[in-house]
Design an enzyme around this catalytic site. Structure first.
Site, PDB file in Angstrom:
ATOM      1  CG  PHE A 195      40.105  29.389  -5.762  1.00 43.35           C
ATOM      2  CD1 PHE A 195      40.244  30.873  -6.299  1.00 43.35           C
ATOM      3  CD2 PHE A 195      40.037  29.122  -4.582  1.00 43.35           C
ATOM      4  CE1 PHE A 195      40.305  31.662  -5.301  1.00 43.35           C
ATOM      5  CE2 PHE A 195      40.371  30.033  -3.526  1.00 43.35           C
ATOM      6  CZ  PHE A 195      40.562  31.392  -4.065  1.00 43.35           C
ATOM      7  CG  LEU A 197      43.705  29.770  -0.222  1.00 45.29           C
ATOM      8  CD1 LEU A 197      44.740  30.612  -0.385  1.00 45.29           C
ATOM      9  CD2 LEU A 197      42.380  30.448   0.249  1.00 45.29           C
ATOM     10  CB  SER A 202      47.722  26.852   5.735  1.00 53.31           C
ATOM     11  OG  SER A 202      46.593  26.073   4.520  1.00 53.31           O
ATOM     12  CD1 TRP A 230      40.649  17.689   1.115  1.00 51.25           C
ATOM     13  CD2 TRP A 230      40.832  19.491   2.509  1.00 51.25           C
ATOM     14  NE1 TRP A 230      40.988  17.024   2.308  1.00 51.25           N
ATOM     15  CE2 TRP A 230      40.923  18.176   3.147  1.00 51.25           C
ATOM     16  CE3 TRP A 230      40.899  20.666   3.279  1.00 51.25           C
ATOM     17  CZ2 TRP A 230      41.268  18.085   4.624  1.00 51.25           C
ATOM     18  CZ3 TRP A 230      41.056  20.581   4.628  1.00 51.25           C
ATOM     19  CH2 TRP A 230      41.271  19.263   5.214  1.00 51.25           C
ATOM     20  CB  ILE A 231      42.462  21.697  -5.356  1.00 48.41           C
ATOM     21  CG1 ILE A 231      43.522  21.999  -4.393  1.00 48.41           C
ATOM     22  CG2 ILE A 231      42.071  22.293  -6.627  1.00 48.41           C
ATOM     23  CD1 ILE A 231      43.279  23.284  -3.703  1.00 48.41           C
ATOM     24  CG  PHE A 442      32.254  24.373   0.232  1.00 48.51           C
ATOM     25  CD1 PHE A 442      32.493  23.815  -0.915  1.00 48.51           C
ATOM     26  CD2 PHE A 442      31.203  25.223   0.638  1.00 48.51           C
ATOM     27  CE1 PHE A 442      31.395  23.925  -2.012  1.00 48.51           C
ATOM     28  CE2 PHE A 442      30.149  25.041  -0.389  1.00 48.51           C
ATOM     29  CZ  PHE A 442      30.261  24.317  -1.466  1.00 48.51           C
ATOM     30  CD  GLU A 443      31.901  30.791  -1.183  1.00 48.68           C
ATOM     31  OE1 GLU A 443      31.478  32.098  -1.335  1.00 48.68           O
ATOM     32  OE2 GLU A 443      31.490  29.938  -2.129  1.00 48.68           O
ATOM     33  CG  ASN A 446      27.483  28.297   7.507  1.00 57.16           C
ATOM     34  OD1 ASN A 446      28.139  28.415   6.662  1.00 57.16           O
ATOM     35  ND2 ASN A 446      26.337  27.516   7.568  1.00 57.16           N
TER      36      ASN A 446
END
Length: 632
Positions: A195, A197, A202, A230-231, A442-443, A446
């Site tokens: 994935f 992005l 950015s 960072w993929i 990540f994701e 928080n």
């Protein structure tokens, strides 16, 4: 299983940015107007958007229990039989074949281990059976993820970056042709997916993505140029979901603007290269690398989800996978707790086993409560998804925040219980702690996800206030009287019937107080909207307290639901679960009250202002300002 690394941070941040835009897009009326415009303008002839999400409705002081009571079960008899066949082999594989310490020391997963994972079907757990996948539903997947999380988070990232996000977009948005072409090979692990992005330049704004895809003169390809950092799996993935800016012309106005589009990109297209593996603090065996795109010809049929729909594609991928993090980390917490208990029941100090001391008992009890909440969230969300719910984005975000912080605390306390033994590499807990640190980053960090929860909920509450304002203007007596009656009851201290009446009588007090907290939360949210209007966007000290209270209220409802199920079914652990739920709720209710009070306490508001000034002065100074007390 788990999701990728920092490459997911951008999209979750951009959701917050989008909500900021929506909340601030409407001009602010006079401060005298008690229903300030804080939500995006909706078409006047349409009914307000309704949500079945418990957390979303929490922001209007309402307890919509459709998704939380009774505690859902996403498995029928056939699902359970299938899962029963899979759990033991996965458990055995990670006990006997996978070597977490070796993976960590070599910063790679050996090919023999990878082949074993292929044979287990671990690379296509949720891919449809017709495309060589295992075809598990979300709850089945969560159970296997929990097993992996108890052994090796690095391998979990390797697997999750591949299927939870790498080719998840093809499963969700792919055409039949795209699915037939790509899923059979990635589902078996013959090819790996990633994935893509995040970029070097950015940050929170997706519009700052510089990777571009421009239609070729013959209209058959998009020419892709740019880079991603960072993929996870970026060093070897053959199939990638790549997000790039594409110029789109509005047929009505003729104006051309850039919008993000998702593409399925194959390494063999040419022009795709990767940098060396990144050196990381933890999850070392998962490959993380920069990926470069130099005039890559991407066939137009490889657009995923439609031109200009990349943001929607990415957010759906994330929302459909976050529950897995809570499931995986509940497995991690269970393993760490078991290690701590084994030591505490064997270690003797001052003539007694250390598990007999109150300090250790408190640690173990809190570890159990944090695990109970995390596990309950994971399976509640996965089961709701399996029942067809699509309104779970806030619950999924909360589960990620809660699980990542709970797992860190549980493992940290496990190390503390083991003392010096816990600090040594041979025990394995220090590796787990290193692996865990990325999960709060990540994701979506928080911090960003807390703002996302608060702002999305405030947007929903703002829409509710807007509809009330329209009712007043239009003379809708029924709506006006209903709202007036509700507010009158609040004013004189009368409450509606307990909206959490489904809770078992043994936990009735906790249910009553949580229901009252829901109403108090709604009142607080409304007062913030009336006071700050669109300026609430800049009040992050307040937003963080709102999010903290929302997380605690949702956690309370989840554990009350699960403990009620245990008590009603009279399962063997019912009394233990009732104790976990009771203590958790009692303490959470105190925190909720503190957070809701903080947003209107003059002393706290003064403290927030002062802390803001302290931080500004530090940044202007370039570091800490105070002198060393020795003056040297």
């Amino acid at each position: 299983m788990l999701r990728s690394g920092r490459n997911l941070q951008l999209l979750s941040k951009n959701v917050v940015r989008e909500n900021l835009r929506l909340l601030s897009s409407t001009p602010q009326p006079s401060p005298k107007d008690a229903t300030k415009k804080v939500a995006k303008e909706r078409t006047l002839d349409k009914k307000p958007v309704k949500s079945s999400s418990f957390v979303m409705n929490l922001f209007i002081g309402s307890s919509n229990t459709a998704q939380v009571f009774p505690f859902p079960d996403g498995l029928n008899t056939e699902h359970k039989e299938t899962l029963g066949v899979l759990v033991d082999p996965v458990q055995k594989f990670f006990e006997e074949v996978n070597d977490a310490a070796l993976n960590d020391s070599q910063s790679a997963v050996p090919e023999a281990t990878t082949q074993g994972l292929r044979e287990l079907g671990a690379f296509g757990l949720q891919a449809p059976v017709e495309y060589n996948g295992v075809g598990l539903n979300n709850t089945q997947y969560a159970r296997l993820v929990e097993t992996v999380g108890g052994f090796d988070l690095g391998v979990g990232i390797f697997l999750g970056a591949h299927q939870s996000i790498g080719f998840k977009g093809i499963t969700l948005f792919g055409t039949e042709e795209q699915k037939k072409k790509y899923l059979p090979k990635v589902a078996t692990g013959e090819q790996f997916a990633a994935f893509c992005l995040t970029e070097p330049s950015s940050g929170s704004d997706a519009n700052s993505i510089r990777t571009r895809a421009v239609l070729s003169p013959d209209g058959k390809h998009y020419i892709l140029n740019g880079s991603k950092i960072w993929i996870s799996n970026g060093g070897f993935a053959e199939v990638m979901t790549v997000f790039a800016q594409t110029p789109i012309t509005d047929p009505a106005t003729g104006e051309t603007k850039d919008k993000v589009t998702a593409f399925i990109v194959e390494r063999k297209f040419g022009g795709v290269t990767s940098g060396p593996p990144e050196k990381k603090m933890g999850i070392k065996c998962s490959n993380t690398a920069e990926v470069y795109y130099d005039n890559v010809p991407v066939p137009i049929e490889n657009v995923l989800g439609g031109v200009g729909q990349g943001f929607k594609v990415a957010m759906n991928i994330l929302n459909n996978g976050r529950f897995g993090m809570a499931a995986a980390l509940s497995g991690t917490m269970k393993a760490s707790t078991k290690t701590a208990i084994q030591h505490a029941t064997a270690r003797v100090q001052f003539g007694r086993r250390i598990d007999s001391y109150g300090t250790i008992q408190e640690k173990l009890a809190r570890m159990a409560m944090l695990h109970y909440v995390t596990e309950s969230m994971a399976y509640m969300i996965s089961s709701n998804m399996d029942k067809g719910s699509t309104d779970f984005q806030l619950e999924a975000a909360i589960s990620k925040v809660f699980a990542s912080e709970a797992a860190w605390n549980v493992t940290d306390e496990a190390i503390q219980i083991l003392g010096g033994n816990g600090f040594m590499s041979a025990n394995g807990l220090e590796k787990v702690l290193r692996d865990l640190r990325i999960f709060r980053i990540f994701e979506g960090t928080n911090d960003i996800l807390r703002l996302f929860v608060a702002l999305t909920g405030l947007q929903y509450a703002g829409g509710h206030l807007k509809q009330l304002q329209k009712a007043v203007k239009s003379g809708n007596v029924g709506v006006i009287l209903g709202e007036a009656a509700k507010r009158a009851k609040r004013t004189v201290g009368l409450r509606q019937s307990n909206s959490l009446s489904e809770v078992h009588p043994k936990l009735a007090l906790q249910a009553q107080l949580t229901s009252k907290a829901v109403e108090g939360f709604g009142i607080t949210v409304e007062s913030l909207l009336i006071k700050h209007g669109k300026n609430i966007l800049d009040e992050q000290f307040l937003l963080n307290r709102v999010a903290a209270a929302a997380i605690d209220i949702y956690a309370n409802v989840v554990v009350l639901s699960r403990a009620t199920r245990a008590l009603n079914m009279n399962i063997s652990s019912a009394n233990h679960e009732e104790m976990l739920a009771r203590v958790w709720c009692n303490e959470a209710l105190d925190r909720i009250q503190l957070n809701l009070t903080a947003v209107k306490s003059q002393s706290q508001l003064s403290n927030f202002s002062t802390m803001s000034q302290i931080a500004k002065e530090m940044c202007e100074h370039g570091g800490l300002i105070q002198q060393n007390p020795l003056g040297i």
